[in-house]
Design an enzyme around this catalytic site. Structure first.
Site: not given
Ligand code: GTP
Ligand code: SPV
Ligand code: MN
Length: 636
Positions: A263, A307-308, A126, A305, A254-255, A332, A421, A546, A548, A419, A283
């Site tokens: 987004k 971050c899991g 982005r 973005s 790009y995405g 997302d 994807r 896992g 978490n 990045n 988000h």
């Protein structure tokens, strides 16, 4: 009855049938009429034509046919293709892209239906510095957005669009964000000259005839115009006009810059709309956690973005947690509405995942790993000598060709772009929730904010109430990642993980969040997590992935009032015994570090939060300032 064209006019009108619409409702056909005016300039009119003789009619939605005609006149494509959203059509697009080299088939024996797209090396993430929110009044976009006056932005974009589709096909993609039958869903139409965008939109959204039918019923839609242009970073802009529900994107494939349903629509435009309509566009992932007793809780979690979110949404319970099940609803974006009982409910507006590839392996995220074994578009990964996709931490194979399409040489940087994807339909996920298509969404028990911070923020803590939760969300800060162009690893403030995506002034957004307390007394509990604390040698203190689930269990138990906690200045923290460490290689000492609240560091943090809030001046809600002062005072 339309006036019959006279002989002379007829010479100047060429009829082209664009899409026979095999499953068309009302027995209509879609066609483009290409006209030349007296001066020989081409113009377009889009019609849907009844098969009955002599009863030609325009599309039921004039605002749509007029807009398509306007865009075609501006961009001058060689032809127009309406997307009907069928699987056959998807395969035609794929074949077409393989023919023109924009998709490379991967090893079909190992990865059936999988393809690689290599984007322009300057176009891999982005572009926040080229993304604008164009409201009439600059202060409505806020200090959190780049702003341009709508008229200036439009004339800039119109210059770029002028003739930009010459020799190209213009695709028209009607799409619905959310289940087509959900009252919470919203529709849009994306016009693009990129077949890659069409294929991705097919996997990521509900697109085609069903969406078009809903658009015609609703009578309104978000207008998204996209052209890859020449992929010149100097001629690249992503413009949003929230007051007109429209988007103009140029110069990137790009995405997040090009798949306008994601987004641009589902966050920037939708957040703006949500404010006036009383809901939230966030988000956030949406996940269901089912206990061995069969009790399921749904959580909505906002992490910046890369971050899991995808990983948490697809979590595999560890060996020690037999009988636990995790169900993915979204990875997302979440749209959150209060129902008539005051319960916050979430739908996922998307139908697919556009996920970070590196780091995905059977240990970290087996569900994602399995999901992307077939019918997946990979963007900017490396390939092995066998033509299998490859990425860092895949756990098997070796790269032969880097994401740039060159022979891979160790020491020459990553083989897959950090990045890179995958794009894949959500239904392929083994953990796909049976409620993922539910029009009424799922009830949310907890909202969880998180960031990537090597220091300061504990593994988990709970806000004292909703208003404090809004402060916790507004205080999110995180190290930057490869998801956006720019330096990686710099801590920046990213309130609610929405810094790049909030389509209006953050001060008004926080006020909107705070206002939910007046509308419901059964709002979700609010938490903050951090999986990314590190020791002095840079190693992660918490195993993450896992494991978490152990933290989510405490969160759920807190929602059910069955877990204890220590009250601190920053909120409630688990007592060391409250986190189940059975079978885990984490010492009580490490857990102590993960749960420590360093008052000195936190005083500094609260000071920085106050300074950040000052940027919003008088517009900042008093309640948020009061929350900040309350925590700062409690820290002493
Ligand atoms: P976007 O799609 O950009 O919005 O990102 P996302 O929030 O969905 O991030 P994703 O789940 O794809 O994770 C990004 C990176 O974080 C990957 O490299 C993961 O391996 C890593 N990651 C995810 N969860 C954890 C965790 O619990 N611990 C650690 N150490 N790393 C994690
Ligand atoms: C993100 O950057 O947060 C993503 C990928 O989820 S993109 O679609 O590019 O926004
Ligand atoms: Mn994202």
């Amino acid at each position: 009855m339309t006036k019959p064209a006279n002989g002379r006019d007829r010479d100047h009108i060429e009829r082209r049938v664009l899409d026979p619409f095999p499953e068309l409702r009302h027995g209509l056909e879609t066609a483009l009429w290409q006209r030349r005016d007296r001066h020989g300039h081409r113009g377009y009119t889009v019609h849907r034509i009844s098969k009955k003789p002599n009863s030609r009619m325009t599309t039921r939605l004039e605002s749509l046919s007029n807009w398509i005609a306007e865009v075609a006149t501006l961009t001058q494509p060689k032809d127009i293709k309406w997307c009907s959203g069928t699987a056959d059509e998807y395969h035609q697009f794929i074949d077409h892209m393989v023919d023109d080299g924009s998709l490379i088939p991967l090893n079909q024996a190992h990865y059936p239906g999988c393809f690689l797209h290599r984007s322009d090396p300057s176009d891999v993430a982005r572009v926040e510095h080229l993304t604008f929110v164009c409201t009439e009044d600059e202060s409505d976009a806020g200090p959190n957005n780049h702003w341009m006056a709508p008229s200036a932005a439009k004339s800039k974009m119109e210059q770029l669009y002028q003739g930009c589709m010459k020799g190209r096909t213009m695709y028209v993609i009607p799409y619905c964000m959310g289940p087509v039958d959900s009252p919470y869903s919203r529709c849009g139409v994306e016009i693009t000259d990129s077949a890659y965008v069409v294929a991705n939109m097919y996997l990521m959204t509900r697109m085609g005839n069903a969406a078009l039918a809903r658009i015609e019923t609703d009578g309104n839609f978000v207008k998204g115009l996209h052209s890859v242009g020449e992929l010149d970073p100097e001629r690249r802009f992503i413009m949003h006009f929230p007051e007109e529900l429209s988007i103009m994107s140029f110069g990137s494939g790009y995405g997040g810059n090009a798949l306008l349903g994601k987004k641009c629509h589902a966050l920037r435009i939708a957040s703006f709309q949500a404010r006036s309509e009383g809901w939230l566009a966030e988000h956030m992932l949406i996940v269901g956690i089912e206990s061995p007793q069969g009790e399921t809780h749904y959580l909505a979690c906002a992490f910046p973005s890369a971050c899991g979110k995808t990983n948490l949404a697809m979590l595999i319970p560890p060996e020690s947690h037999k009988g636990w099940k995790v169900w993915t609803l979204g990875d997302d974006i979440a749209w959150l509405h209060l129902d008539d009982k005051g319960q916050l409910r979430a739908i996922n507006p998307e139908a697919g995942y556009f996920g970070v590839v590196p780091g995905t392996n059977p240990q970290t995220n087996r569900n994602a790993y399995e999901t992307i074994q077939h019918d997946t578009i990979f963007t900017n990964v490396a390939v092995t000598a066998d033509n299998d996709p490859w990425w860092e931490e895949k756990g098997s194979g070796e790269p032969a060709i880097s994401w740039l399409g060159k022979a891979y040489k160790p020491g020459n940087g990553a083989a897959a772009h950090p990045n890179s994807r995958f794009t894949v339909a959500a239904k392929q996920n083994p953990a796909y929730s049976k409620l993922a298509e539910a029009p009424e969404g799922v009830p949310i028990s907890a909202i969880v904010f998180g960031g990537r911070r090597r220091e300061l923020t504990p593994l988990v803590y709970q806000a004292k109430d909703w208003a404090h939760g809004v402060l916790v969300g507004a205080s999110v800060a995180s190290e930057t990642t490869a998801a956006a162009i720019g330096k990686v690893g710099i801590v920046r403030r990213d309130p609610m993980a929405m810094k790049p995506f909030c389509g209006y002034n953050y001060a008004d957004y926080w006020a909107h969040w705070l206002s939910f307390a007046e509308r419901s007394n059964s709002l979700p509990k609010v938490f903050h997590v951090n999986w990314f604390r590190r020791d002095a040698d840079g190693r992660f203190l918490w195993p993450g992935f896992g494991e978490n689930l152990r933290v989510l269990r405490w969160i759920i138990d807190r929602c059910e009032n069955r877990a204890s906690a220590d009250e601190t200045a920053i909120g409630f923290l688990p007592k060391p015994d409250d986190i189940d460490l059975a079978g885990l290689d984490v010492t009580p000492e490490t857990l102590g570090k993960l749960l420590a609240v360093d008052a000195e560091q936190w005083r500094e943090e609260l000071q920085q939060i106050a300074e950040y809030f000052d940027e919003y001046g008088n517009r900042l809600p008093d309640e948020l300032r009061a929350q900040q002062r309350r925590v700062a005072n409690a820290l002493g």
